[in-house]
Design a protein around this motif. Sequence first.
Motif, PDB file in Angstrom:
ATOM      1  N   ASN A 182      16.637 -23.113   7.456  1.00 35.75           N
ATOM      2  CA  ASN A 182      16.297 -23.206   8.874  1.00 35.75           C
ATOM      3  C   ASN A 182      16.955 -24.418   9.530  1.00 35.75           C
ATOM      4  O   ASN A 182      17.457 -24.339  10.651  1.00 35.75           O
ATOM      5  N   SER A 183      16.948 -25.542   8.813  1.00 32.75           N
ATOM      6  CA  SER A 183      17.558 -26.756   9.366  1.00 32.75           C
ATOM      7  C   SER A 183      19.054 -26.557   9.578  1.00 32.75           C
ATOM      8  O   SER A 183      19.618 -26.982  10.588  1.00 32.75           O
ATOM      9  N   ASP A 187      20.549 -23.671  10.017  1.00 33.50           N
ATOM     10  CA  ASP A 187      20.686 -22.727  11.135  1.00 33.50           C
ATOM     11  C   ASP A 187      20.598 -23.462  12.472  1.00 33.50           C
ATOM     12  O   ASP A 187      21.202 -23.043  13.457  1.00 33.50           O
ATOM     13  N   ALA A 188      19.801 -24.526  12.494  1.00 34.57           N
ATOM     14  CA  ALA A 188      19.606 -25.281  13.737  1.00 34.57           C
ATOM     15  C   ALA A 188      20.724 -26.300  13.961  1.00 34.57           C
ATOM     16  O   ALA A 188      20.654 -27.113  14.879  1.00 34.57           O
ATOM     17  N   ASP A 202      14.809 -32.698  10.202  1.00 34.83           N
ATOM     18  CA  ASP A 202      16.226 -32.536  10.525  1.00 34.83           C
ATOM     19  C   ASP A 202      16.516 -33.013  11.937  1.00 34.83           C
ATOM     20  O   ASP A 202      15.606 -33.263  12.732  1.00 34.83           O
ATOM     21  N   GLY A 257      16.200 -28.312  17.374  1.00 33.17           N
ATOM     22  CA  GLY A 257      14.786 -28.360  17.713  1.00 33.17           C
ATOM     23  C   GLY A 257      14.243 -27.038  18.231  1.00 33.17           C
ATOM     24  O   GLY A 257      14.997 -26.074  18.437  1.00 33.17           O
ATOM     25  N   ILE A 258      12.933 -26.993  18.424  1.00 31.09           N
ATOM     26  CA  ILE A 258      12.285 -25.769  18.897  1.00 31.09           C
ATOM     27  C   ILE A 258      11.615 -26.084  20.234  1.00 31.09           C
ATOM     28  O   ILE A 258      10.791 -26.994  20.307  1.00 31.09           O
ATOM     29  N   ALA A 262       7.151 -19.464  16.486  1.00 30.58           N
ATOM     30  CA  ALA A 262       7.918 -19.679  15.259  1.00 30.58           C
ATOM     31  C   ALA A 262       7.072 -19.474  14.005  1.00 30.58           C
ATOM     32  O   ALA A 262       7.586 -19.138  12.945  1.00 30.58           O
ATOM     33  N   HIS A 264       7.499 -11.996  12.835  1.00 27.04           N
ATOM     34  CA  HIS A 264       8.310 -11.280  13.825  1.00 27.04           C
ATOM     35  C   HIS A 264       8.195  -9.782  13.676  1.00 27.04           C
ATOM     36  O   HIS A 264       8.202  -9.050  14.634  1.00 27.04           O
ATOM     37  N   ARG A 289      13.742 -11.388   6.437  1.00 25.80           N
ATOM     38  CA  ARG A 289      14.253 -12.353   7.416  1.00 25.80           C
ATOM     39  C   ARG A 289      13.246 -12.501   8.541  1.00 25.80           C
ATOM     40  O   ARG A 289      12.550 -11.564   8.917  1.00 25.80           O
ATOM     41  N   GLU A 348      10.563 -14.346   8.534  1.00 25.83           N
ATOM     42  CA  GLU A 348       9.180 -14.434   8.137  1.00 25.83           C
ATOM     43  C   GLU A 348       8.853 -15.656   7.307  1.00 25.83           C
ATOM     44  O   GLU A 348       7.739 -15.781   6.825  1.00 25.83           O
ATOM     45  N   LEU A 376       8.485 -19.003   7.870  1.00 27.19           N
ATOM     46  CA  LEU A 376       7.454 -19.939   8.327  1.00 27.19           C
ATOM     47  C   LEU A 376       6.073 -19.296   8.320  1.00 27.19           C
ATOM     48  O   LEU A 376       5.091 -19.920   7.908  1.00 27.19           O
ATOM     49  N   ALA A 377       5.997 -18.047   8.756  1.00 25.27           N
ATOM     50  CA  ALA A 377       4.710 -17.349   8.756  1.00 25.27           C
ATOM     51  C   ALA A 377       4.181 -17.229   7.329  1.00 25.27           C
ATOM     52  O   ALA A 377       2.999 -17.472   7.066  1.00 25.27           O
ATOM     53  N   THR A 436      13.548 -31.313  14.135  1.00 26.75           N
ATOM     54  CA  THR A 436      12.325 -30.666  13.674  1.00 26.75           C
ATOM     55  C   THR A 436      11.821 -31.270  12.367  1.00 26.75           C
ATOM     56  O   THR A 436      12.619 -31.612  11.502  1.00 26.75           O
TER      57      THR A 436
HETATM   58  P1  ADP Z   1      14.178 -17.032  10.542  1.00 24.70           P
HETATM   59  O1  ADP Z   1      14.793 -18.312  10.129  1.00 24.70           O
HETATM   60  O2  ADP Z   1      14.577 -15.924   9.626  1.00 24.70           O
HETATM   61  O3  ADP Z   1      14.369 -16.666  11.985  1.00 24.70           O
HETATM   62  P2  ADP Z   1      11.729 -18.441  10.012  1.00 24.70           P
HETATM   63  O4  ADP Z   1      10.317 -17.999   9.827  1.00 24.70           O
HETATM   64  O5  ADP Z   1      12.340 -19.177   8.881  1.00 24.70           O
HETATM   65  O6  ADP Z   1      12.582 -17.165  10.337  1.00 24.70           O
HETATM   66  O7  ADP Z   1      11.807 -19.315  11.321  1.00 24.70           O
HETATM   67  C1  ADP Z   1      11.334 -18.775  12.528  1.00 24.70           C
HETATM   68  C2  ADP Z   1      12.022 -19.368  13.732  1.00 24.70           C
HETATM   69  O8  ADP Z   1      11.618 -20.723  13.931  1.00 24.70           O
HETATM   70  C3  ADP Z   1      13.534 -19.432  13.632  1.00 24.70           C
HETATM   71  O9  ADP Z   1      14.124 -18.232  14.048  1.00 24.70           O
HETATM   72  C4  ADP Z   1      13.870 -20.585  14.551  1.00 24.70           C
HETATM   73  O10 ADP Z   1      13.930 -20.121  15.870  1.00 24.70           O
HETATM   74  C5  ADP Z   1      12.673 -21.502  14.427  1.00 24.70           C
HETATM   75  N1  ADP Z   1      12.916 -22.610  13.483  1.00 24.70           N
HETATM   76  C6  ADP Z   1      12.414 -22.733  12.233  1.00 24.70           C
HETATM   77  N2  ADP Z   1      12.800 -23.867  11.648  1.00 24.70           N
HETATM   78  C7  ADP Z   1      13.586 -24.504  12.551  1.00 24.70           C
HETATM   79  C8  ADP Z   1      14.308 -25.761  12.552  1.00 24.70           C
HETATM   80  N3  ADP Z   1      14.304 -26.576  11.482  1.00 24.70           N
HETATM   81  N4  ADP Z   1      15.001 -26.080  13.668  1.00 24.70           N
HETATM   82  C9  ADP Z   1      15.014 -25.265  14.750  1.00 24.70           C
HETATM   83  N5  ADP Z   1      14.349 -24.085  14.795  1.00 24.70           N
HETATM   84  C10 ADP Z   1      13.651 -23.702  13.727  1.00 24.70           C
END
Ligand code: ADP
Length: 329
Positions: free
Chosen positions: A26-27, A29-30, A51, A55-56, A64, A68, A88, A90, A92-93, A138
């Motif tokens: 996730n980090s 990806d951000a 990270d 951010g969110i 988040a 989903h 994919r 899911e 964090l949930a 985040t």
């Molecule tokens: P996914 O990564 O597959 O979308 P996750 O449950 O891992 O699903 O994360 C859900 C959402 O939360 C992500 O799509 C993203 O928008 C946000 N998110 C999670 N971790 C971070 C992070 N470290 N920085 C920014 N956004 C984050």
Amino acid sequence: QRLANQIAAGEVVERPASVVKELLENSLDAGAHRIDVEVEQGGSKLIRIRDDGSGIPKDDLTLALSRHATSKIADLDDLENIQSLGFRGEALASISSVSRLTLTSRASDSGESGGWQVEAAGQDMAATLSPAPHPTGTSVEVRDLFFNTPARKKFLRTENTEFGRIDEVVRRLALSRFDVSLSLRHNQRTVHQLHSAQSVQEKQRRIGLVCGPAFLEHAVYIDMEASGLRLWGWVCLPTFSRSQPDLQYFYVNGRVIRDKLVSHAIKQAYRDVMYGGRHPAFVLYLELQPSLVDVNVHPTKHEVRFRDQRLVHDFLFRSLHKALADVRP
Ligand code: ADP
Ligand code: MG
């Protein structure tokens, strides 16, 4: 919803290392350039990842943590299909359904001076949003993993074993993303402190820190290109007697893989040059056109399928054979 969360949790959240892996992804990806990982008691007491990514936004924080795609898992019959879904969206949930999770973030474009925080513990989602100081980026804090699923907790190994797996996840990332600064702490002790690396020398320094100075001492750096394929990295001479079980890292287009064809080509080159079957040690990167490789054979098993297996095998064998033969003691 509850069933879906726990089924998914079983898939994604097998152990602390799987939590770390998902959070690190996730980090990345951000767009994070710096990631700090802190764990206590092998991750079962605490996993905290901070990270400096995008951010969110405040309004997305609660979202988040929510699933989903609940519709994917309607009942237990769908268990059969879970593997094909890949889970994919899911992570964090799932993690929050088996821990006490705090998500704190500040979006880069929020225009705010501080961040916002949401908390969740097990199935009770406390959707209360509260202000919390945080720089852009985040932090995810996961406490008491599996506190509400004792059966799963029982499956955890010793603190050292669980930490070893976390360390392995961090090493794999450290070796694939030289552009990201990374740190890892366990029980208040610094295990890795890695600055981002650009030049070969800087990368080499990171290799030494991650794989140990002995690895570097006995390794040759290679960088070969042919037929649109590039192989670069470090391969150890048989003078290196490894203390760690497995120093074998092979990346295809930045993704770590384990593949029979690759192992075979490497072993064969070793055997040919070194007269005998020493266990190879290497950190190697294969780069090729994405269309020439299918990385989605299985989302979690690190498998690949090359379009032209013969070409890849021959290229790996020849490149390593040459590199090793050139420096044969
Ligand atoms: P996914 O990564 O597959 O979308 P996750 O449950 O891992 O699903 O994360 C859900 C959402 O939360 C992500 O799509 C993203 O928008 C946000 N998110 C999670 N971790 C971070 C992070 N470290 N920085 C920014 N956004 C984050
Ligand atoms: Mg994710």
